[in-house]
Write a protein that holds these residues in place. Sequence first.
Motif, mmCIF file in Angstrom:
data_model
loop_
_atom_site.group_PDB
_atom_site.id
_atom_site.type_symbol
_atom_site.label_atom_id
_atom_site.label_comp_id
_atom_site.label_asym_id
_atom_site.label_seq_id
_atom_site.Cartn_x
_atom_site.Cartn_y
_atom_site.Cartn_z
ATOM 1 N N MET A 276 5.810 2.646 13.247
ATOM 2 C CA MET A 276 4.606 3.277 12.723
ATOM 3 C C MET A 276 4.953 4.335 11.680
ATOM 4 O O MET A 276 4.262 4.490 10.667
ATOM 5 N N ILE A 277 6.034 5.084 11.917
ATOM 6 C CA ILE A 277 6.464 6.100 10.947
ATOM 7 C C ILE A 277 6.870 5.430 9.631
ATOM 8 O O ILE A 277 6.519 5.896 8.532
ATOM 9 N N VAL A 278 7.600 4.313 9.725
ATOM 10 C CA VAL A 278 8.019 3.591 8.517
ATOM 11 C C VAL A 278 6.807 3.081 7.748
ATOM 12 O O VAL A 278 6.716 3.214 6.523
ATOM 13 N N ILE A 279 5.844 2.488 8.468
ATOM 14 C CA ILE A 279 4.634 1.970 7.814
ATOM 15 C C ILE A 279 3.862 3.108 7.149
ATOM 16 O O ILE A 279 3.368 2.973 6.017
ATOM 17 N N ALA A 280 3.772 4.243 7.840
ATOM 18 C CA ALA A 280 3.062 5.397 7.273
ATOM 19 C C ALA A 280 3.749 5.901 6.010
ATOM 20 O O ALA A 280 3.085 6.227 5.006
ATOM 21 N N LEU A 281 5.081 5.948 6.031
ATOM 22 C CA LEU A 281 5.813 6.419 4.858
ATOM 23 C C LEU A 281 5.648 5.453 3.680
ATOM 24 O O LEU A 281 5.462 5.885 2.535
ATOM 25 N N VAL A 282 5.694 4.145 3.960
ATOM 26 C CA VAL A 282 5.526 3.166 2.886
ATOM 27 C C VAL A 282 4.116 3.248 2.306
ATOM 28 O O VAL A 282 3.921 3.207 1.081
ATOM 29 N N ALA A 283 3.105 3.364 3.166
ATOM 30 C CA ALA A 283 1.720 3.474 2.683
ATOM 31 C C ALA A 283 1.514 4.758 1.889
ATOM 32 O O ALA A 283 0.851 4.756 0.835
#
Length: 508
Positions: A140-147
């Motif tokens: 979730m942290i990775v997805i948030a950073l990419v978004a």
Amino acid sequence: AMVLAIGLVVDDAIVVVENIHRHMEEDGLSPMQAAFNGMREISSAVIAMTITLAAVFAPLAFTGGLTGALFREFAVTLAGSVVLSGVVALTVTPMMSARILRAGSHSRFQRIVDSTFGRVENVYERLVSGSLKYRPVTLMIVIALVATTGFMFTKTASELAPEEDQGFLLSIVNAPRYATSDYTETYVNQILGLVNNIPETRARFSAVAFQGPTNNAFVGFAFKDWADRTRSSKELQEDITGRLSKVAGVEAFVFAPPTLPGSGGGLPITMVVRSTGEASQVYEAAEDIKNKAQASGRFLAVQNSMSYDAPQVTVTIDRDRAAALNLPIADIGRTLTLLVGGAEVAQFDRESNSYDIIPQVPQNFRDNPEKLAEYFVRSASGEMVPLSAVVKISTNASPAVIEQFNQLNSATISALPLPTVTTGDGLKTIEDIARESLPDTFFIDYTGQSRQEKEQGYTIIIAFAAAVLVIYLVLAAQFESFRDPLIIMMSVPLSIFGAIVPLNLGLG
């Protein structure tokens, strides 16, 4: 490129020396045997690192246009340095490690360094272990950073090149359409007088009618060396702009010259409005965009290249009356051409020089359109007939020139953004206004610096996408898998986050 290469070329050597030193410490091997064992383990990794780093710069090396001119040497220099560093890491570094490294007791400094790195390693190990225990949270942290990276990328201000303090500023002065060179020069001298007491100014220069029309002028301000002044060119631009706003007879815009050569002169933002319709329709549409852009509060000045302020005199001939007076129409035209046309009719030589003969009536007979009616034309019967008997004279406003861009009637919107607004954001503001205002028969295009900014912006995106694709294909060939490179490539969007954050904080 050379400075950046210093940090890149030592990476391979660090990996090689560290692995050889590890075998000496943990396995108790001699430096020679540790060098053999260490290189068997990591030689393929060093080759992969070298090829990948060299391949990432290949798209830039083959990019054309301004981007290619700026970055071609950069790409070739870095790629060459990385390739040579890989060769050195595979040959010279293990040989020197086998000959120079010595096993034994550590010095006090080495023990401090090792203990420090050991603590960092333990912290890193705990963080990695924790992230593996809570994989959904990590994902979730990775997805948030990419978004967040994608969102911030679209909101990041852009421009062709950062504005630099080059030690001088330029000003374009526009007088009314009817202004003579004397009129324009009077106000230019007034402008020079207003900035005379700026202590940072080293020299001032000006040129009236530098582009042909007598109502245009060009003023330059050269400043002292950076070490001899306390204010930057941006601060001086604001000061001079405030002083020039007191000049009521002309419009004057102060701006910095383009940072990059070949990006055109004039104001930094230029957008072309073109249409299949009449020139008057183009003028009205461009004027509407100009007014809305000025009202947006993001520009110091907005100009429309087309203006219906050039005085035009129309002579309408009464053909029936001219025929009754036995006055040929062609004679009327030739008379007006001869008396006020300003055309060359012949030449004469004097002292080895050739001079044009241009007939004209005295100034007092051509300073008012109504004076045309007082001219006389000889009729076919030999009598002198006043033009007032056969013509009607009317005056109206017309454009000084009807512009065309790509064979369509056009007008150019030029703008000078506020110091806090980049050229990319300013251009986008005018684009948004144009798309909301223009009918379907109108099109927008670009010229000057804005055209280069648009073209080179797309070029950079294409080069970046090509670099990512090249890296992926190289890694896929090395690992013989299309899945494994994705693990490595995940570092790309996360590393972009680290580049976008400073730019949005105004640190770039």
